[in-house]
Motif scaffolding. Structure first.
Motif, PDB file in Angstrom:
ATOM      1  N   ARG A 225      43.274  30.785   9.455  1.00 15.85           N
ATOM      2  CA  ARG A 225      44.474  31.242   8.745  1.00 15.85           C
ATOM      3  C   ARG A 225      44.696  32.741   8.998  1.00 15.85           C
ATOM      4  O   ARG A 225      45.800  33.167   9.332  1.00 15.85           O
ATOM      5  CB  ARG A 225      44.293  30.985   7.246  1.00 15.85           C
ATOM      6  CG  ARG A 225      45.545  31.178   6.428  1.00 15.85           C
ATOM      7  CD  ARG A 225      45.238  31.244   4.960  1.00 15.85           C
ATOM      8  NE  ARG A 225      44.244  32.297   4.665  1.00 15.85           N
ATOM      9  CZ  ARG A 225      43.692  32.505   3.470  1.00 15.85           C
ATOM     10  NH1 ARG A 225      44.006  31.725   2.475  1.00 15.85           N
ATOM     11  NH2 ARG A 225      42.816  33.474   3.285  1.00 15.85           N
ATOM     12  N   ASP A 226      43.618  33.536   8.912  1.00 14.54           N
ATOM     13  CA  ASP A 226      43.731  34.982   9.127  1.00 14.54           C
ATOM     14  C   ASP A 226      44.112  35.307  10.566  1.00 14.54           C
ATOM     15  O   ASP A 226      44.942  36.161  10.824  1.00 14.54           O
ATOM     16  CB  ASP A 226      42.417  35.677   8.762  1.00 14.54           C
ATOM     17  CG  ASP A 226      42.142  35.572   7.268  1.00 14.54           C
ATOM     18  OD1 ASP A 226      43.099  35.228   6.526  1.00 14.54           O
ATOM     19  OD2 ASP A 226      40.989  35.789   6.841  1.00 14.54           O
ATOM     20  N   GLU A 227      43.464  34.604  11.499  1.00 12.79           N
ATOM     21  CA  GLU A 227      43.740  34.888  12.921  1.00 12.79           C
ATOM     22  C   GLU A 227      45.167  34.478  13.294  1.00 12.79           C
ATOM     23  O   GLU A 227      45.828  35.155  14.073  1.00 12.79           O
ATOM     24  CB  GLU A 227      42.739  34.145  13.820  1.00 12.79           C
ATOM     25  CG  GLU A 227      41.305  34.633  13.709  1.00 12.79           C
ATOM     26  CD  GLU A 227      41.115  36.055  14.225  1.00 12.79           C
ATOM     27  OE1 GLU A 227      41.946  36.517  15.049  1.00 12.79           O
ATOM     28  OE2 GLU A 227      40.156  36.720  13.791  1.00 12.79           O
ATOM     29  N   LEU A 228      45.611  33.350  12.701  1.00 15.45           N
ATOM     30  CA  LEU A 228      46.958  32.864  13.040  1.00 15.45           C
ATOM     31  C   LEU A 228      48.058  33.802  12.541  1.00 15.45           C
ATOM     32  O   LEU A 228      49.143  33.854  13.116  1.00 15.45           O
ATOM     33  CB  LEU A 228      47.175  31.449  12.459  1.00 15.45           C
ATOM     34  CG  LEU A 228      46.458  30.328  13.216  1.00 15.45           C
ATOM     35  CD1 LEU A 228      46.513  29.019  12.427  1.00 15.45           C
ATOM     36  CD2 LEU A 228      47.064  30.118  14.605  1.00 15.45           C
ATOM     37  N   LYS A 229      47.735  34.565  11.481  1.00 17.98           N
ATOM     38  CA  LYS A 229      48.705  35.545  10.963  1.00 17.98           C
ATOM     39  C   LYS A 229      48.975  36.605  12.022  1.00 17.98           C
ATOM     40  O   LYS A 229      50.073  37.122  12.156  1.00 17.98           O
ATOM     41  CB  LYS A 229      48.124  36.219   9.710  1.00 17.98           C
ATOM     42  CG  LYS A 229      48.430  35.458   8.449  1.00 17.98           C
ATOM     43  CD  LYS A 229      47.958  36.272   7.237  1.00 17.98           C
ATOM     44  CE  LYS A 229      47.711  35.343   6.069  1.00 17.98           C
ATOM     45  NZ  LYS A 229      46.737  35.884   5.122  1.00 17.98           N
ATOM     46  N   MET A 230      47.913  36.943  12.788  1.00 20.87           N
ATOM     47  CA  MET A 230      48.048  38.007  13.791  1.00 20.87           C
ATOM     48  C   MET A 230      48.531  37.455  15.136  1.00 20.87           C
ATOM     49  O   MET A 230      49.176  38.137  15.903  1.00 20.87           O
ATOM     50  CB  MET A 230      46.696  38.706  13.971  1.00 20.87           C
ATOM     51  CG  MET A 230      46.292  39.475  12.722  1.00 20.87           C
ATOM     52  SD  MET A 230      44.723  40.300  12.909  1.00 20.87           S
ATOM     53  CE  MET A 230      43.566  38.984  12.728  1.00 20.87           C
ATOM     54  N   ASP A 231      48.153  36.204  15.410  1.00 19.51           N
ATOM     55  CA  ASP A 231      48.529  35.611  16.705  1.00 19.51           C
ATOM     56  C   ASP A 231      48.755  34.109  16.500  1.00 19.51           C
ATOM     57  O   ASP A 231      47.787  33.354  16.319  1.00 19.51           O
ATOM     58  CB  ASP A 231      47.383  35.860  17.708  1.00 19.51           C
ATOM     59  CG  ASP A 231      47.672  35.217  19.060  1.00 19.51           C
ATOM     60  OD1 ASP A 231      48.756  34.622  19.221  1.00 19.51           O
ATOM     61  OD2 ASP A 231      46.801  35.314  19.946  1.00 19.51           O
TER      62      ASP A 231
END
Ligand code: KG4
Length: 338
Positions: A225-231
């Motif tokens: 979830r955190d990584e998808l926010k950035m990419d």
């Protein structure tokens, strides 16, 4: 000469097998594809498919074994645990078969049968069976257990999952990555092309030999979830590394407790069983521990990792030797321990 017909119908595989004096003659499995589009097994559809499949599957098993109905000494069937409607089909078939041929009927515990798969002989001079006592790691979509196997009919669960099973951890994390159902085999395939040390996920701290996989699932979910926010392409770009790192974490969790049990109980003969035992990372870890710690390992043939009737037939064979027969009032049970 003792010839056992085994019947397995606990979940979504209809299977029949013939074993003669412990040696496998046939093992026919009809898998049900109807569940794929629902992302999981639909119990009512499973029992209907079992009803359609059971007669042709038994017919094929007898034909491949070149054995006639009259040569069967007893029919062994899975009594549970499993889906009640599915189990009813196998149990009812066994009752009819036993009554029509006037032969004994033998009930088999599905979990014990997974362990017993290690006693199937491929040919008469196959002597690779485990010696008692040994440890068996039973890992599937519904179970993660360490079993102390003292004899054919004396097995003790010394560690188990307190929440999700290892297969569920594979499947749930695979689903988050959009890999379909069941995702375990897909994770395994993609992991071969990835770096297992690229990402780290949290491991549980649980006492004794018990397991827990729900924390890993949450940690995996939050990380994505955190990584998808950035990419927004993060999963697509790192799919292989994600699978490799996830698989390594699950395998490490499984092996750590198994190693602890082996050391503390002083047992170096160790087996693995159940659907997740098809995983290449887990199989490699077993080889590694064998080389490093002198474990005598037992890894099942792929055909015996999923639900199959060969494991039911071999369990039936050993119960037949003890004259441990079921009566006609036997009913399946959905939930039961080893
Ligand atoms: O024993 P099983 O066929 O069914 C029951 O749970 O009753 O196990 C199925 C589980 C699923 O969770 C599936 O994803 C997992 O075994 N599985 C694997 C692999 N093959 C099957 N998990 C990881 N790697 C595999 N190669």
């Amino acid at each position: 000469m003792i010839t056992i017909l085994g019947i397995e119908s606990s979940c979504d595989d209809t299977s029949a097998a013939v074993i003669r004096d412990g040696v496998i003659l046939s093992n026919v499995i009809a898998s049900q594809v109807v569940h794929e589009r629902y992302g999981g097994v639909v119990p009512e559809l499973a029992s209907r498919a079992h009803q359609q499949n059971i007669i042709p599957v038994v017919h094929d098993a007898l034909k491949q074994a070149e054995v006639s109905k009259e040569e069967i000494s007893a029919v062994a069937f899975t009594r549970g645990p499993g889906l009640l409607g599915s189990l009813l089909v196998g149990t009812s078939f066994a009752k009819g078969f036993s009554s029509a041929l006037n032969i004994p009927m033998i009930e088999v515990n599905h979990l014990q049968a997974h362990v017993m798969a290690h006693f199937i002989k491929e040919h008469k001079s196959d002597h690779n069976q485990p010696h008692f006592p040994f440890l068996c790691l039973l890992v599937s979509g519904g179970n993660s257990q360490i079993i102390l196997v003292k004899s054919y009919d004396n097995m003790e669960i010394i560690g188990k999952t307190i929440d999700d099973a290892a297969g569920e951890a594979f499947d749930k994390c695979a689903k988050v990555m959009g890999l379909g159902y069941p995702g375990g085999p897909v994770v395994d395939r993609l992991a071969k092309m990835g770096d297992p040390d690229r990402f780290t996920f949290s491991k549980p701290r649980i006492d004794g030999y018990d397991y827990s996989f729900s924390g890993l699932k949450t940690s995996f979910l939050y990380f994505l979830r955190d990584e998808l926010k950035m990419d927004s392409d993060f999963i697509e770009k790192h799919k292989n590394d994600l699978c490799a790192s996830l698989q390594k974490t699950i395998v490490d969790i499984l092996m750590d407790k198994l190693f602890k049990a082996s050391e503390e109980l002083g047992i170096k003969e160790v087996a693995v069983a159940g659907g997740v035992s098809a995983n290449s990372g887990l199989r490699n870890a077993f080889e590694e521990y064998s080389n490093k710690y002198g474990w005598k390992i037992h890894i099942p043939k792929f055909a015996y990792t999923t639900d199959n009737a060969a494991m039911v037939a071999i369990s039936g064979y050993y119960k037949y030797l003890e004259k441990d027969f079921a009566t006609y009032d036997v009913a399946p049970y959905a939930r039961v321990s080893i």
